[in-house]
Scaffold this motif. Sequence first.
Motif, PDB file in Angstrom:
ATOM      1  N   ASP A 102      63.589  82.771  55.015  1.00 49.46           N
ATOM      2  CA  ASP A 102      62.584  82.470  53.990  1.00 49.46           C
ATOM      3  C   ASP A 102      61.194  82.288  54.589  1.00 49.46           C
ATOM      4  OD1 ASP A 102      64.553  82.576  52.107  1.00 49.46           O
ATOM      5  OD2 ASP A 102      64.639  80.416  51.733  1.00 49.46           O
TER       6      ASP A 102
ATOM      7  N   ALA B 249      61.327  68.860  53.036  1.00 52.23           N
ATOM      8  CA  ALA B 249      61.567  69.794  51.939  1.00 52.23           C
ATOM      9  C   ALA B 249      60.305  70.538  51.533  1.00 52.23           C
ATOM     10  CB  ALA B 249      62.133  69.041  50.724  1.00 52.23           C
ATOM     11  N   ALA B 250      59.146  70.001  51.883  1.00 51.70           N
ATOM     12  CA  ALA B 250      57.877  70.635  51.502  1.00 51.70           C
ATOM     13  C   ALA B 250      57.346  71.592  52.566  1.00 51.70           C
ATOM     14  CB  ALA B 250      56.834  69.557  51.214  1.00 51.70           C
TER      15      ALA B 250
ATOM     16  N   GLN C 201      56.199  74.635  54.753  1.00 50.98           N
ATOM     17  CA  GLN C 201      55.754  75.955  54.319  1.00 50.98           C
ATOM     18  C   GLN C 201      55.818  77.015  55.414  1.00 50.98           C
ATOM     19  OE1 GLN C 201      54.944  76.644  51.051  1.00 50.98           O
ATOM     20  NE2 GLN C 201      55.730  74.553  50.797  1.00 50.98           N
TER      21      GLN C 201
ATOM     22  N   ASP D  38      71.125  75.655  45.313  1.00 49.26           N
ATOM     23  CA  ASP D  38      70.188  76.770  45.521  1.00 49.26           C
ATOM     24  C   ASP D  38      69.677  77.303  44.180  1.00 49.26           C
ATOM     25  OD1 ASP D  38      68.783  78.661  47.110  1.00 49.26           O
ATOM     26  OD2 ASP D  38      70.291  80.168  46.626  1.00 49.26           O
TER      27      ASP D  38
ATOM     28  N   LEU E  96      65.773  74.223  39.650  1.00 48.31           N
ATOM     29  CA  LEU E  96      64.348  73.984  39.423  1.00 48.31           C
ATOM     30  C   LEU E  96      63.472  74.942  40.234  1.00 48.31           C
ATOM     31  CD1 LEU E  96      64.233  70.059  39.368  1.00 48.31           C
ATOM     32  CD2 LEU E  96      64.480  71.648  37.438  1.00 48.31           C
ATOM     33  N   GLY E  97      64.030  76.096  40.552  1.00 48.48           N
ATOM     34  CA  GLY E  97      63.272  77.112  41.266  1.00 48.48           C
ATOM     35  C   GLY E  97      63.117  76.873  42.748  1.00 48.48           C
ATOM     36  N   MET E  98      63.861  75.902  43.313  1.00 54.78           N
ATOM     37  CA  MET E  98      63.764  75.589  44.742  1.00 54.78           C
ATOM     38  C   MET E  98      64.965  76.139  45.500  1.00 54.78           C
ATOM     39  SD  MET E  98      62.317  71.662  44.705  1.00 54.78           S
ATOM     40  CE  MET E  98      63.133  71.342  46.252  1.00 54.78           C
ATOM     41  N   PRO E  99      64.744  76.667  46.704  1.00 52.55           N
ATOM     42  CA  PRO E  99      65.882  77.113  47.525  1.00 52.55           C
ATOM     43  C   PRO E  99      66.743  75.937  47.963  1.00 52.55           C
ATOM     44  CG  PRO E  99      63.844  77.209  48.787  1.00 52.55           C
ATOM     45  CD  PRO E  99      63.451  76.899  47.372  1.00 52.55           C
TER      46      PRO E  99
ATOM     47  N   TRP F 203      67.959  74.971  50.783  1.00 49.46           N
ATOM     48  CA  TRP F 203      67.646  74.207  51.996  1.00 49.46           C
ATOM     49  C   TRP F 203      66.611  73.118  51.726  1.00 49.46           C
ATOM     50  CZ3 TRP F 203      62.660  74.251  53.841  1.00 49.46           C
ATOM     51  CH2 TRP F 203      61.829  75.334  53.496  1.00 49.46           C
ATOM     52  N   ARG F 204      65.711  73.318  50.754  1.00 46.38           N
ATOM     53  CA  ARG F 204      64.758  72.259  50.409  1.00 46.38           C
ATOM     54  C   ARG F 204      65.478  71.074  49.735  1.00 46.38           C
ATOM     55  NH1 ARG F 204      59.583  74.065  51.308  1.00 46.38           N
ATOM     56  NH2 ARG F 204      59.239  76.334  51.184  1.00 46.38           N
ATOM     57  N   TRP F 205      66.396  71.389  48.824  1.00 56.05           N
ATOM     58  CA  TRP F 205      67.181  70.320  48.199  1.00 56.05           C
ATOM     59  C   TRP F 205      67.985  69.553  49.248  1.00 56.05           C
ATOM     60  CZ3 TRP F 205      66.280  68.308  43.765  1.00 56.05           C
ATOM     61  CH2 TRP F 205      65.758  69.069  42.703  1.00 56.05           C
TER      62      TRP F 205
END
Length: 440
Positions: free
Chosen positions: A47, A101-102, A104, A169, A172-175, A177-179
């Motif tokens: 990603d 999780a944020a 970039q 995965d 809420l539109g988040m992959p 790994w962020r969760w």
Amino acid sequence: MTSPTEIEIRTLRKIKWRFIPLLCCCYFALYLDRLNISVAALTMNEDLGIGPAVFGLIAGVFFWTYSLLEVPSNYVVSRVGVRVWVTRIIISWGLVTMLTAAAQGEASLILLRLLLGAAEAGFAPAMIVLVGLWFPASKRAGAISLMVIAVLLSGFGTPLSAIIMTTMDGLLGMPGWRWMFLVTGLPAVVLGFVFYKVIRNGPEEAGFLDAEEKRWLTTRLAEDDAALGGRAAHPFLRGVLNPRVAYLVVMYILFAFSLFGFQFFVPQMLQQFGMGTVVIGWVAALPPLLALGPMLWWSRHSDRTGERVRHYAAAAATAGVGFLIAGFSMSTPLIAIVGFCIAGIGLYTCIPIQLAIPSTFLTGAALAGGIGAINGFGNIGGYIGPQVTGLIREATGNFTAAVFVLSASIFGAAILAVLFSIWQNRPAPAAQRTVALDPA
């Protein structure tokens, strides 16, 4: 009147049930939050456009701040006590994990890993100090081994992280790994507040012990300190500057090189065998989980015999053999996995014995300083190991050569341990023996 044996059993049972379950939960959260990036890498790297060498840097850069701040953090522990400072450590690492999780890209991940290293610095040595405040010297390796159980059970954190990644995965539109970072960071924040409520800095603060139990424990701990010259004879800097501590730092660098080079990359090694994310999580959990029985048995054997260093050397050599088996079998996944399991048994069995070695020659503030120096400077290997592993993977296209390097490093630690045992057991110079016999 209760006999000494009965009061010892009763007092230590109370202490274990009061502290050890909580400390195990804290250690589980520590390793979950430190190593969850190895699972995240299975999808995060693609990603964010991260290659093996860069991932090795991101994983290992954690140890820059961790190593730099370990000794200062333990100096604070020696001044303000374990309770307050470790509460800060636990809450802050949980918050940083959630912030990951944020991320970039490469730069933000490096920054967050640096912050995580700063947040975690001092935790493990502070736990050894806490054990020294509550357990007699002959019981410390056993107490540490109970906490290391949580390190081994944190192997369940790998499939847990993988399951969180796959099931959440796209939510809420988040992959996923962020969760995973959000979910796995939260327990540490909660545990920090629990730690402050439960932990005390010594027997004098122990409302859960009666007067007789406090008296027995205080006397026993004082006898242990007196055998090492007393706490006043062991200031903080004496531990940091002790020549044996410097030797153990080198030994720990080689150990950390192998341990973290393996831990941060084992999911990607298994991915090379064509496994899916959840299967990788469960297989990666095998080495620490299989190490549970051998680690407890070998630690208790070390306690019974009163010998530490040769026990460590045997465990380290076992890890080296395991890596050799895996290295020669990377084209045969089943045998390679068996080799990784043997390596894991050796590596994880080293941990409680290694942590108990400094208390054989240090006490008080010097013990905090010595452990801080060993864990801090020694974890330089925790940066070098993943970095070298990633570079070799990128240069060769596979992990075979990297596994052999991990084997060589832990064999080096075993050799140094044998030499350290010879050093510790050599007769004292005649002049030193005379002073010891005639302190006047």
